[in-house]
Write an enzyme that holds these catalytic residues in place. Structure first.
Site, PDB file in Angstrom:
ATOM      1  N   TYR A   1      -6.196  -2.359   1.081  1.00 57.96           N
ATOM      2  CA  TYR A   1      -7.629  -2.621   1.189  1.00 57.96           C
ATOM      3  C   TYR A   1      -8.194  -2.092   2.509  1.00 57.96           C
ATOM      4  O   TYR A   1      -9.369  -1.736   2.590  1.00 57.96           O
ATOM      5  CB  TYR A   1      -7.912  -4.123   1.080  1.00 57.96           C
ATOM      6  CG  TYR A   1      -7.719  -4.699  -0.305  1.00 57.96           C
ATOM      7  CD1 TYR A   1      -6.920  -4.053  -1.246  1.00 57.96           C
ATOM      8  CD2 TYR A   1      -8.316  -5.888  -0.669  1.00 57.96           C
ATOM      9  CE1 TYR A   1      -6.737  -4.582  -2.503  1.00 57.96           C
ATOM     10  CE2 TYR A   1      -8.140  -6.429  -1.936  1.00 57.96           C
ATOM     11  CZ  TYR A   1      -7.348  -5.767  -2.846  1.00 57.96           C
ATOM     12  OH  TYR A   1      -7.169  -6.296  -4.098  1.00 57.96           O
TER      13      TYR A   1
ATOM     14  N   ASP B   1      -5.884 -14.612  -9.273  1.00 52.45           N
ATOM     15  CA  ASP B   1      -6.734 -14.590 -10.459  1.00 52.45           C
ATOM     16  C   ASP B   1      -5.937 -15.008 -11.688  1.00 52.45           C
ATOM     17  O   ASP B   1      -6.443 -15.718 -12.571  1.00 52.45           O
ATOM     18  CB  ASP B   1      -7.327 -13.196 -10.670  1.00 52.45           C
ATOM     19  CG  ASP B   1      -8.550 -12.943  -9.798  1.00 52.45           C
ATOM     20  OD1 ASP B   1      -8.796 -13.755  -8.882  1.00 52.45           O
ATOM     21  OD2 ASP B   1      -9.250 -11.947 -10.027  1.00 52.45           O
TER      22      ASP B   1
ATOM     23  N   ASP C   1      -4.350 -10.870  -4.473  1.00 53.32           N
ATOM     24  CA  ASP C   1      -5.594 -10.776  -5.225  1.00 53.32           C
ATOM     25  C   ASP C   1      -5.323 -10.919  -6.717  1.00 53.32           C
ATOM     26  O   ASP C   1      -6.002 -11.663  -7.435  1.00 53.32           O
ATOM     27  CB  ASP C   1      -6.250  -9.422  -4.922  1.00 53.32           C
ATOM     28  CG  ASP C   1      -7.709  -9.364  -5.357  1.00 53.32           C
ATOM     29  OD1 ASP C   1      -8.213 -10.352  -5.926  1.00 53.32           O
ATOM     30  OD2 ASP C   1      -8.352  -8.325  -5.127  1.00 53.32           O
TER      31      ASP C   1
ATOM     32  N   LYS D   1       7.543  -6.254  -3.302  1.00 56.69           N
ATOM     33  CA  LYS D   1       8.134  -5.235  -4.181  1.00 56.69           C
ATOM     34  C   LYS D   1       9.106  -4.411  -3.342  1.00 56.69           C
ATOM     35  O   LYS D   1       9.030  -3.188  -3.241  1.00 56.69           O
ATOM     36  CB  LYS D   1       7.027  -4.361  -4.780  1.00 56.69           C
ATOM     37  CG  LYS D   1       7.491  -3.489  -5.948  1.00 56.69           C
ATOM     38  CD  LYS D   1       7.977  -4.282  -7.138  1.00 56.69           C
ATOM     39  CE  LYS D   1       8.327  -3.324  -8.294  1.00 56.69           C
ATOM     40  NZ  LYS D   1       9.057  -4.025  -9.370  1.00 56.69           N
TER      41      LYS D   1
ATOM     42  N   ASP E   1       6.299  -8.270 -10.045  1.00 54.28           N
ATOM     43  CA  ASP E   1       6.244  -8.234 -11.500  1.00 54.28           C
ATOM     44  C   ASP E   1       6.903  -9.473 -12.111  1.00 54.28           C
ATOM     45  O   ASP E   1       6.393 -10.067 -13.072  1.00 54.28           O
ATOM     46  CB  ASP E   1       6.873  -6.948 -12.050  1.00 54.28           C
ATOM     47  CG  ASP E   1       8.181  -6.573 -11.356  1.00 54.28           C
ATOM     48  OD1 ASP E   1       8.553  -7.225 -10.366  1.00 54.28           O
ATOM     49  OD2 ASP E   1       8.818  -5.614 -11.822  1.00 54.28           O
TER      50      ASP E   1
END
Length: 352
Positions: A136, A246, A242, A186, A218
């Site tokens: 970001y 959600d 993020d 990851k 994942d």
């Protein structure tokens, strides 16, 4: 005590209004609240999504209550002037690096979750998301390759001190809960994640009372729907946080139910300076219709009272009032109900 109220765009002003009503009902002595425009509303008034006056008000406050930003009318603007830059700018300028997103199943809402009730009932976790790094804020742009193809690029990076400070937040949060931290990365693919994992392990040595485990992102996404009750505190980077927060919101029934706190290192006379907002967006399709669920914003106000003003008792009262309203069948359209924004606010106030 001073709260900067930044309602923003779309349903932001509607849901923020209900949260302000709840705060006012507590009759806190010495409390001041001041409004300022932000996002698309600020761009239309002042030509910038985060005007200097708004930033000054935020800096001079003990906490910020934030609504939502996003306006389709501004989609064609250059990226630096789009409404979303307001929240990114506030996080950057105020060094708000730690985002706390609790996800808890309220009694009676199990049927609103996409998960089986016995699985959904066990959800009680906090996602601690780093806010100032990752793709970001990394170098980004568009370029043309040597053979003439268009190519977009975004650089993902973290410095060890950025990882260490968010890890401390997660471990301290876990000490006040079930003393378990799951670090999500990851590391099998990304060098950034390998550094993340190494630094989290180093930091964990300072918290021998907290159990640490690691999970690839994942797998974490899968486990959130398979067995969300296994999680206590989840700490992860900006991008993964993020997405996972959600996902967690839908596990508990609706994105309209999740509050968040963005905290830094600055201390006020009452607690830790922070910005508090629902995790949902501006929902322009229902803006102005009185249909939005304000509970996430009301719960954000409770987090504000707890973390920035040191008012644990009042925060708990608000959360209990929301819980009782839900148990009594007060639901917005996002939860399959028919109660409007003001009706939900009235219901919470009545139970407060």
């Amino acid at each position: 005590m001073k709260i900067a109220v930044l309602p923003g765009d779309g349903i932001g002003p509607e849901v923020t209004r209900e949260a302000v009503r709840v705060i006012e009902a507590l009759h806190l002595p010495g409390l001041e609240m001041a409004d300022a425009p932000v996002g698309g509303a600020a761009y239309k008034q002042h030509g910038h999504p985060l005007p200097a006056a708004t930033l000054d008000l935020a800096r001079g406050s003990d906490a910020i209550l934030f609504g939502a930003v996003g306006d389709p009318d501004c989609d064609s603007l250059e990226r630096a002037l789009r409404p979303e830059q307001a929240i990114l700018g506030l996080r950057r300028e105020l060094t708000l690096f730690a985002n706390l997103r609790p996800a808890r199943m309220f009694a009676g809402l199990e049927d609103a979750s996409g998960l089986k009730p016995e699985i959904a009932r066990a959800i009680d976790l906090v996602i601690v998301r780093e806010l100032n790094g990752d793709v970001y804020f990394g170098e980004k742009g568009m370029r043309t390759t040597a053979d003439g193809r268009r190519e977009g690029y975004d650089v993902m990076s973290y410095a060890e001190d950025e990882v260490r400070r968010i890890a401390h937040v997660a471990f301290r949060a876990a000490q006040g809960r079930a003393k378990r931290v799951c670090s999500v990365d990851k590391a099998n693919v990304l060098e950034t994640s390998q550094l993340w994992r190494d630094v989290v392990i180093e930091t964990a040595r300072e918290y021998p009372d907290v159990a640490l485990e690691h999970m690839y992102v994942d797998n974490a996404a899968m486990q959130l729907v398979r067995n969300p009750g296994q999680f206590d505190v989840v700490v992860t980077g900006n991008l993964f946080g993020d997405i996972l927060s959600d996902q967690a919101s839908m596990c508990v029934g609706s994105i309209g139910m999740l509050a968040s706190a963005s905290l830094g290192e600055r201390q006020t006379a009452f607690g830790t300076f922070g910005l508090y907002e629902p995790i949902h967006g501006s929902a322009p399709d229902i803006a102005g219709k009185g249909l939005a669920n304000p509970m996430a914003t009301i719960l954000s106000a409770a987090m504000l009272l707890r973390h920035s003003l040191g008012l644990e008792g009042q925060a708990a009262r608000i959360e209990a009032a929301v819980g009782r309203a839900l148990a009594d069948g007060i639901r917005g359209g996002d939860l399959g109900g028919q109660h409007g924004t003001a009706e939900i606010g009235d219901a919470v106030l009545a139970r407060l």
